[in-house]
Write a protein that holds these residues in place. Structure first.
Motif, PDB file in Angstrom:
ATOM      1  N   VAL A  32      68.606  69.604  24.842  1.00  0.00           N
ATOM      2  CA  VAL A  32      67.684  69.725  25.968  1.00  0.00           C
ATOM      3  C   VAL A  32      67.882  68.502  26.869  1.00  0.00           C
ATOM      4  N   VAL A  33      68.032  68.750  28.183  1.00  0.00           N
ATOM      5  CA  VAL A  33      68.214  67.641  29.125  1.00  0.00           C
ATOM      6  C   VAL A  33      67.103  67.665  30.173  1.00  0.00           C
ATOM      7  N   PHE A  34      66.487  66.505  30.386  1.00  0.00           N
ATOM      8  CA  PHE A  34      65.584  66.318  31.521  1.00  0.00           C
ATOM      9  C   PHE A  34      66.298  65.402  32.500  1.00  0.00           C
ATOM     10  N   ALA A  35      66.490  65.894  33.731  1.00  0.00           N
ATOM     11  CA  ALA A  35      67.306  65.136  34.684  1.00  0.00           C
ATOM     12  C   ALA A  35      66.587  64.933  35.998  1.00  0.00           C
ATOM     13  N   ARG A  36      66.895  63.807  36.612  1.00  0.00           N
ATOM     14  CA  ARG A  36      66.476  63.607  37.980  1.00  0.00           C
ATOM     15  C   ARG A  36      67.633  62.958  38.740  1.00  0.00           C
ATOM     16  N   ASP A  37      67.484  62.936  40.057  1.00  0.00           N
ATOM     17  CA  ASP A  37      68.415  62.237  40.933  1.00  0.00           C
ATOM     18  C   ASP A  37      69.873  62.684  40.702  1.00  0.00           C
ATOM     19  N   TYR A  38      70.781  61.727  40.598  1.00  0.00           N
ATOM     20  CA  TYR A  38      72.208  62.014  40.535  1.00  0.00           C
ATOM     21  C   TYR A  38      72.613  62.817  39.294  1.00  0.00           C
ATOM     22  N   LEU A  39      71.856  62.653  38.207  1.00  0.00           N
ATOM     23  CA  LEU A  39      72.185  63.397  36.982  1.00  0.00           C
ATOM     24  C   LEU A  39      72.032  64.906  37.208  1.00  0.00           C
ATOM     25  N   ILE A  40      71.142  65.287  38.120  1.00  0.00           N
ATOM     26  CA  ILE A  40      70.985  66.708  38.437  1.00  0.00           C
ATOM     27  C   ILE A  40      72.304  67.265  38.975  1.00  0.00           C
ATOM     28  N   GLU A  41      72.883  66.545  39.953  1.00  0.00           N
ATOM     29  CA  GLU A  41      74.170  66.959  40.522  1.00  0.00           C
ATOM     30  C   GLU A  41      75.234  67.081  39.447  1.00  0.00           C
ATOM     31  N   LYS A  42      75.272  66.059  38.585  1.00  0.00           N
ATOM     32  CA  LYS A  42      76.301  66.021  37.544  1.00  0.00           C
ATOM     33  C   LYS A  42      76.123  67.162  36.542  1.00  0.00           C
ATOM     34  N   CYS A  43      74.872  67.491  36.207  1.00  0.00           N
ATOM     35  CA  CYS A  43      74.610  68.606  35.297  1.00  0.00           C
ATOM     36  C   CYS A  43      75.057  69.914  35.945  1.00  0.00           C
ATOM     37  N   GLU A  44      74.765  70.067  37.237  1.00  0.00           N
ATOM     38  CA  GLU A  44      75.181  71.274  37.957  1.00  0.00           C
ATOM     39  C   GLU A  44      76.709  71.395  37.906  1.00  0.00           C
ATOM     40  N   GLU A  45      77.389  70.316  38.265  1.00  0.00           N
ATOM     41  CA  GLU A  45      78.854  70.301  38.288  1.00  0.00           C
ATOM     42  C   GLU A  45      79.442  70.674  36.944  1.00  0.00           C
ATOM     43  N   ASN A  46      78.801  70.170  35.883  1.00  0.00           N
ATOM     44  CA  ASN A  46      79.329  70.377  34.530  1.00  0.00           C
ATOM     45  C   ASN A  46      78.691  71.554  33.806  1.00  0.00           C
ATOM     46  N   ARG A  47      77.874  72.305  34.550  1.00  0.00           N
ATOM     47  CA  ARG A  47      77.173  73.471  33.997  1.00  0.00           C
ATOM     48  C   ARG A  47      76.392  73.153  32.739  1.00  0.00           C
ATOM     49  N   ILE A  48      75.705  72.040  32.786  1.00  0.00           N
ATOM     50  CA  ILE A  48      74.824  71.675  31.675  1.00  0.00           C
ATOM     51  C   ILE A  48      73.413  72.125  32.056  1.00  0.00           C
TER      52      ILE A  48
END
Ligand code: MG
Ligand code: ZN
Length: 224
Positions: free
Chosen positions: A186-202
């Motif tokens: 389970v990942v809780f993300a904000r800011d730049y990590l959101i972009e990175k999760c999207e890019e990596n399909r997490i």
């Protein structure tokens, strides 16, 4: 309450527990010579985080220690809901670890009286020389060649042995949380990590305050 399903939390510090990145704030305030080009080298990955952070602090006099601690304590703002989040994890018996690329001498004072220091993993510092030396008790293990400084995947691998089969919850805000996020359930993300999760399909859940996280965990009934 069931005991079959345990969760364990790995939470970032800078930009997650605190609203802003403390190392950047320290560099802006104390402005050691040539720190800006070093930050740029870290960001465009021409040098590792470990090398860059070590270099920047090595240009600050050791006798600035108290001033820096004071600066961080007075200027860093804790994200809303963090105190309640600690209470929530304690009452639900979910182990909460702070895994931080920050440095012990300012991370521990911010968390003092909030969280026992045995749950805090960060870099260490040595003030016995003229300038600040950063040391790396949580450096990369043999499965990471990123030269992270504080290697979040390595810390998680090490702690995993203590919590076999537990669901891993990762909370973070930036690129340094990406590899940990790949290991998470389970990942809780904000800011730049959101972009990175999207890019990596997490898959991730966005958050702004720790109340958001409590709310989600309560709803899905995470139990220790
Ligand atoms: Mg961060
Ligand atoms: Zn690493």
């Amino acid at each position: 309450m069931t005991t079959q399903h345990q969760s364990v939390i790995f939470c970032d510090f800078d930009g997650t527990v605190t609203e802003k990145d403390n190392i950047v704030a320290i560099m802006e305030e104390f402005s050691p010579e040539g720190w800006q080009p070093i930050v740029n080298e870290i960001l465009n990955e021409t040098i590792s985080i470990r090398e860059g952070v070590g270099k920047m602090f090595s240009r600050i006099s050791s006798d600035k220690k108290e001033e820096i601690v004071e600066f961080v304590l007075t200027r860093s703002k804790i994200r809303e809901g963090f105190q309640e989040f600690i209470q929530f994890t304690q009452s639900e018996r979910i182990p909460l670890h702070i895994v931080s690329g920050g440095i012990d001498f300012f991370v521990h004072p911010v968390l003092e009286n909030k969280l026992d220091s045995e749950y805090v993993f960060c870099n260490n510092s040595d003030f016995s020389n003229d300038t600040i030396k950063i040391t790396w008790p949580n450096a990369c293990d043999d499965q990471c060649d990123n030269d992270c400084g504080c290697c979040k995947p390595s810390v998680i691998r090490r702690l995993e042995e203590k919590f076999p089969r537990a669901e891993k919850i990762v909370i973070g805000d930036s690129i340094t949380d990406l590899q940990a996020s790949k290991m998470a359930d389970v990942v809780f993300a904000r800011d730049y990590l959101i972009e990175k999760c999207e890019e990596n399909r997490i898959p991730y859940t966005p958050f702004e305050t720790f109340h958001d996280i409590i709310h989600v965990l309560e709803k899905r009934g995470v139990k220790s």
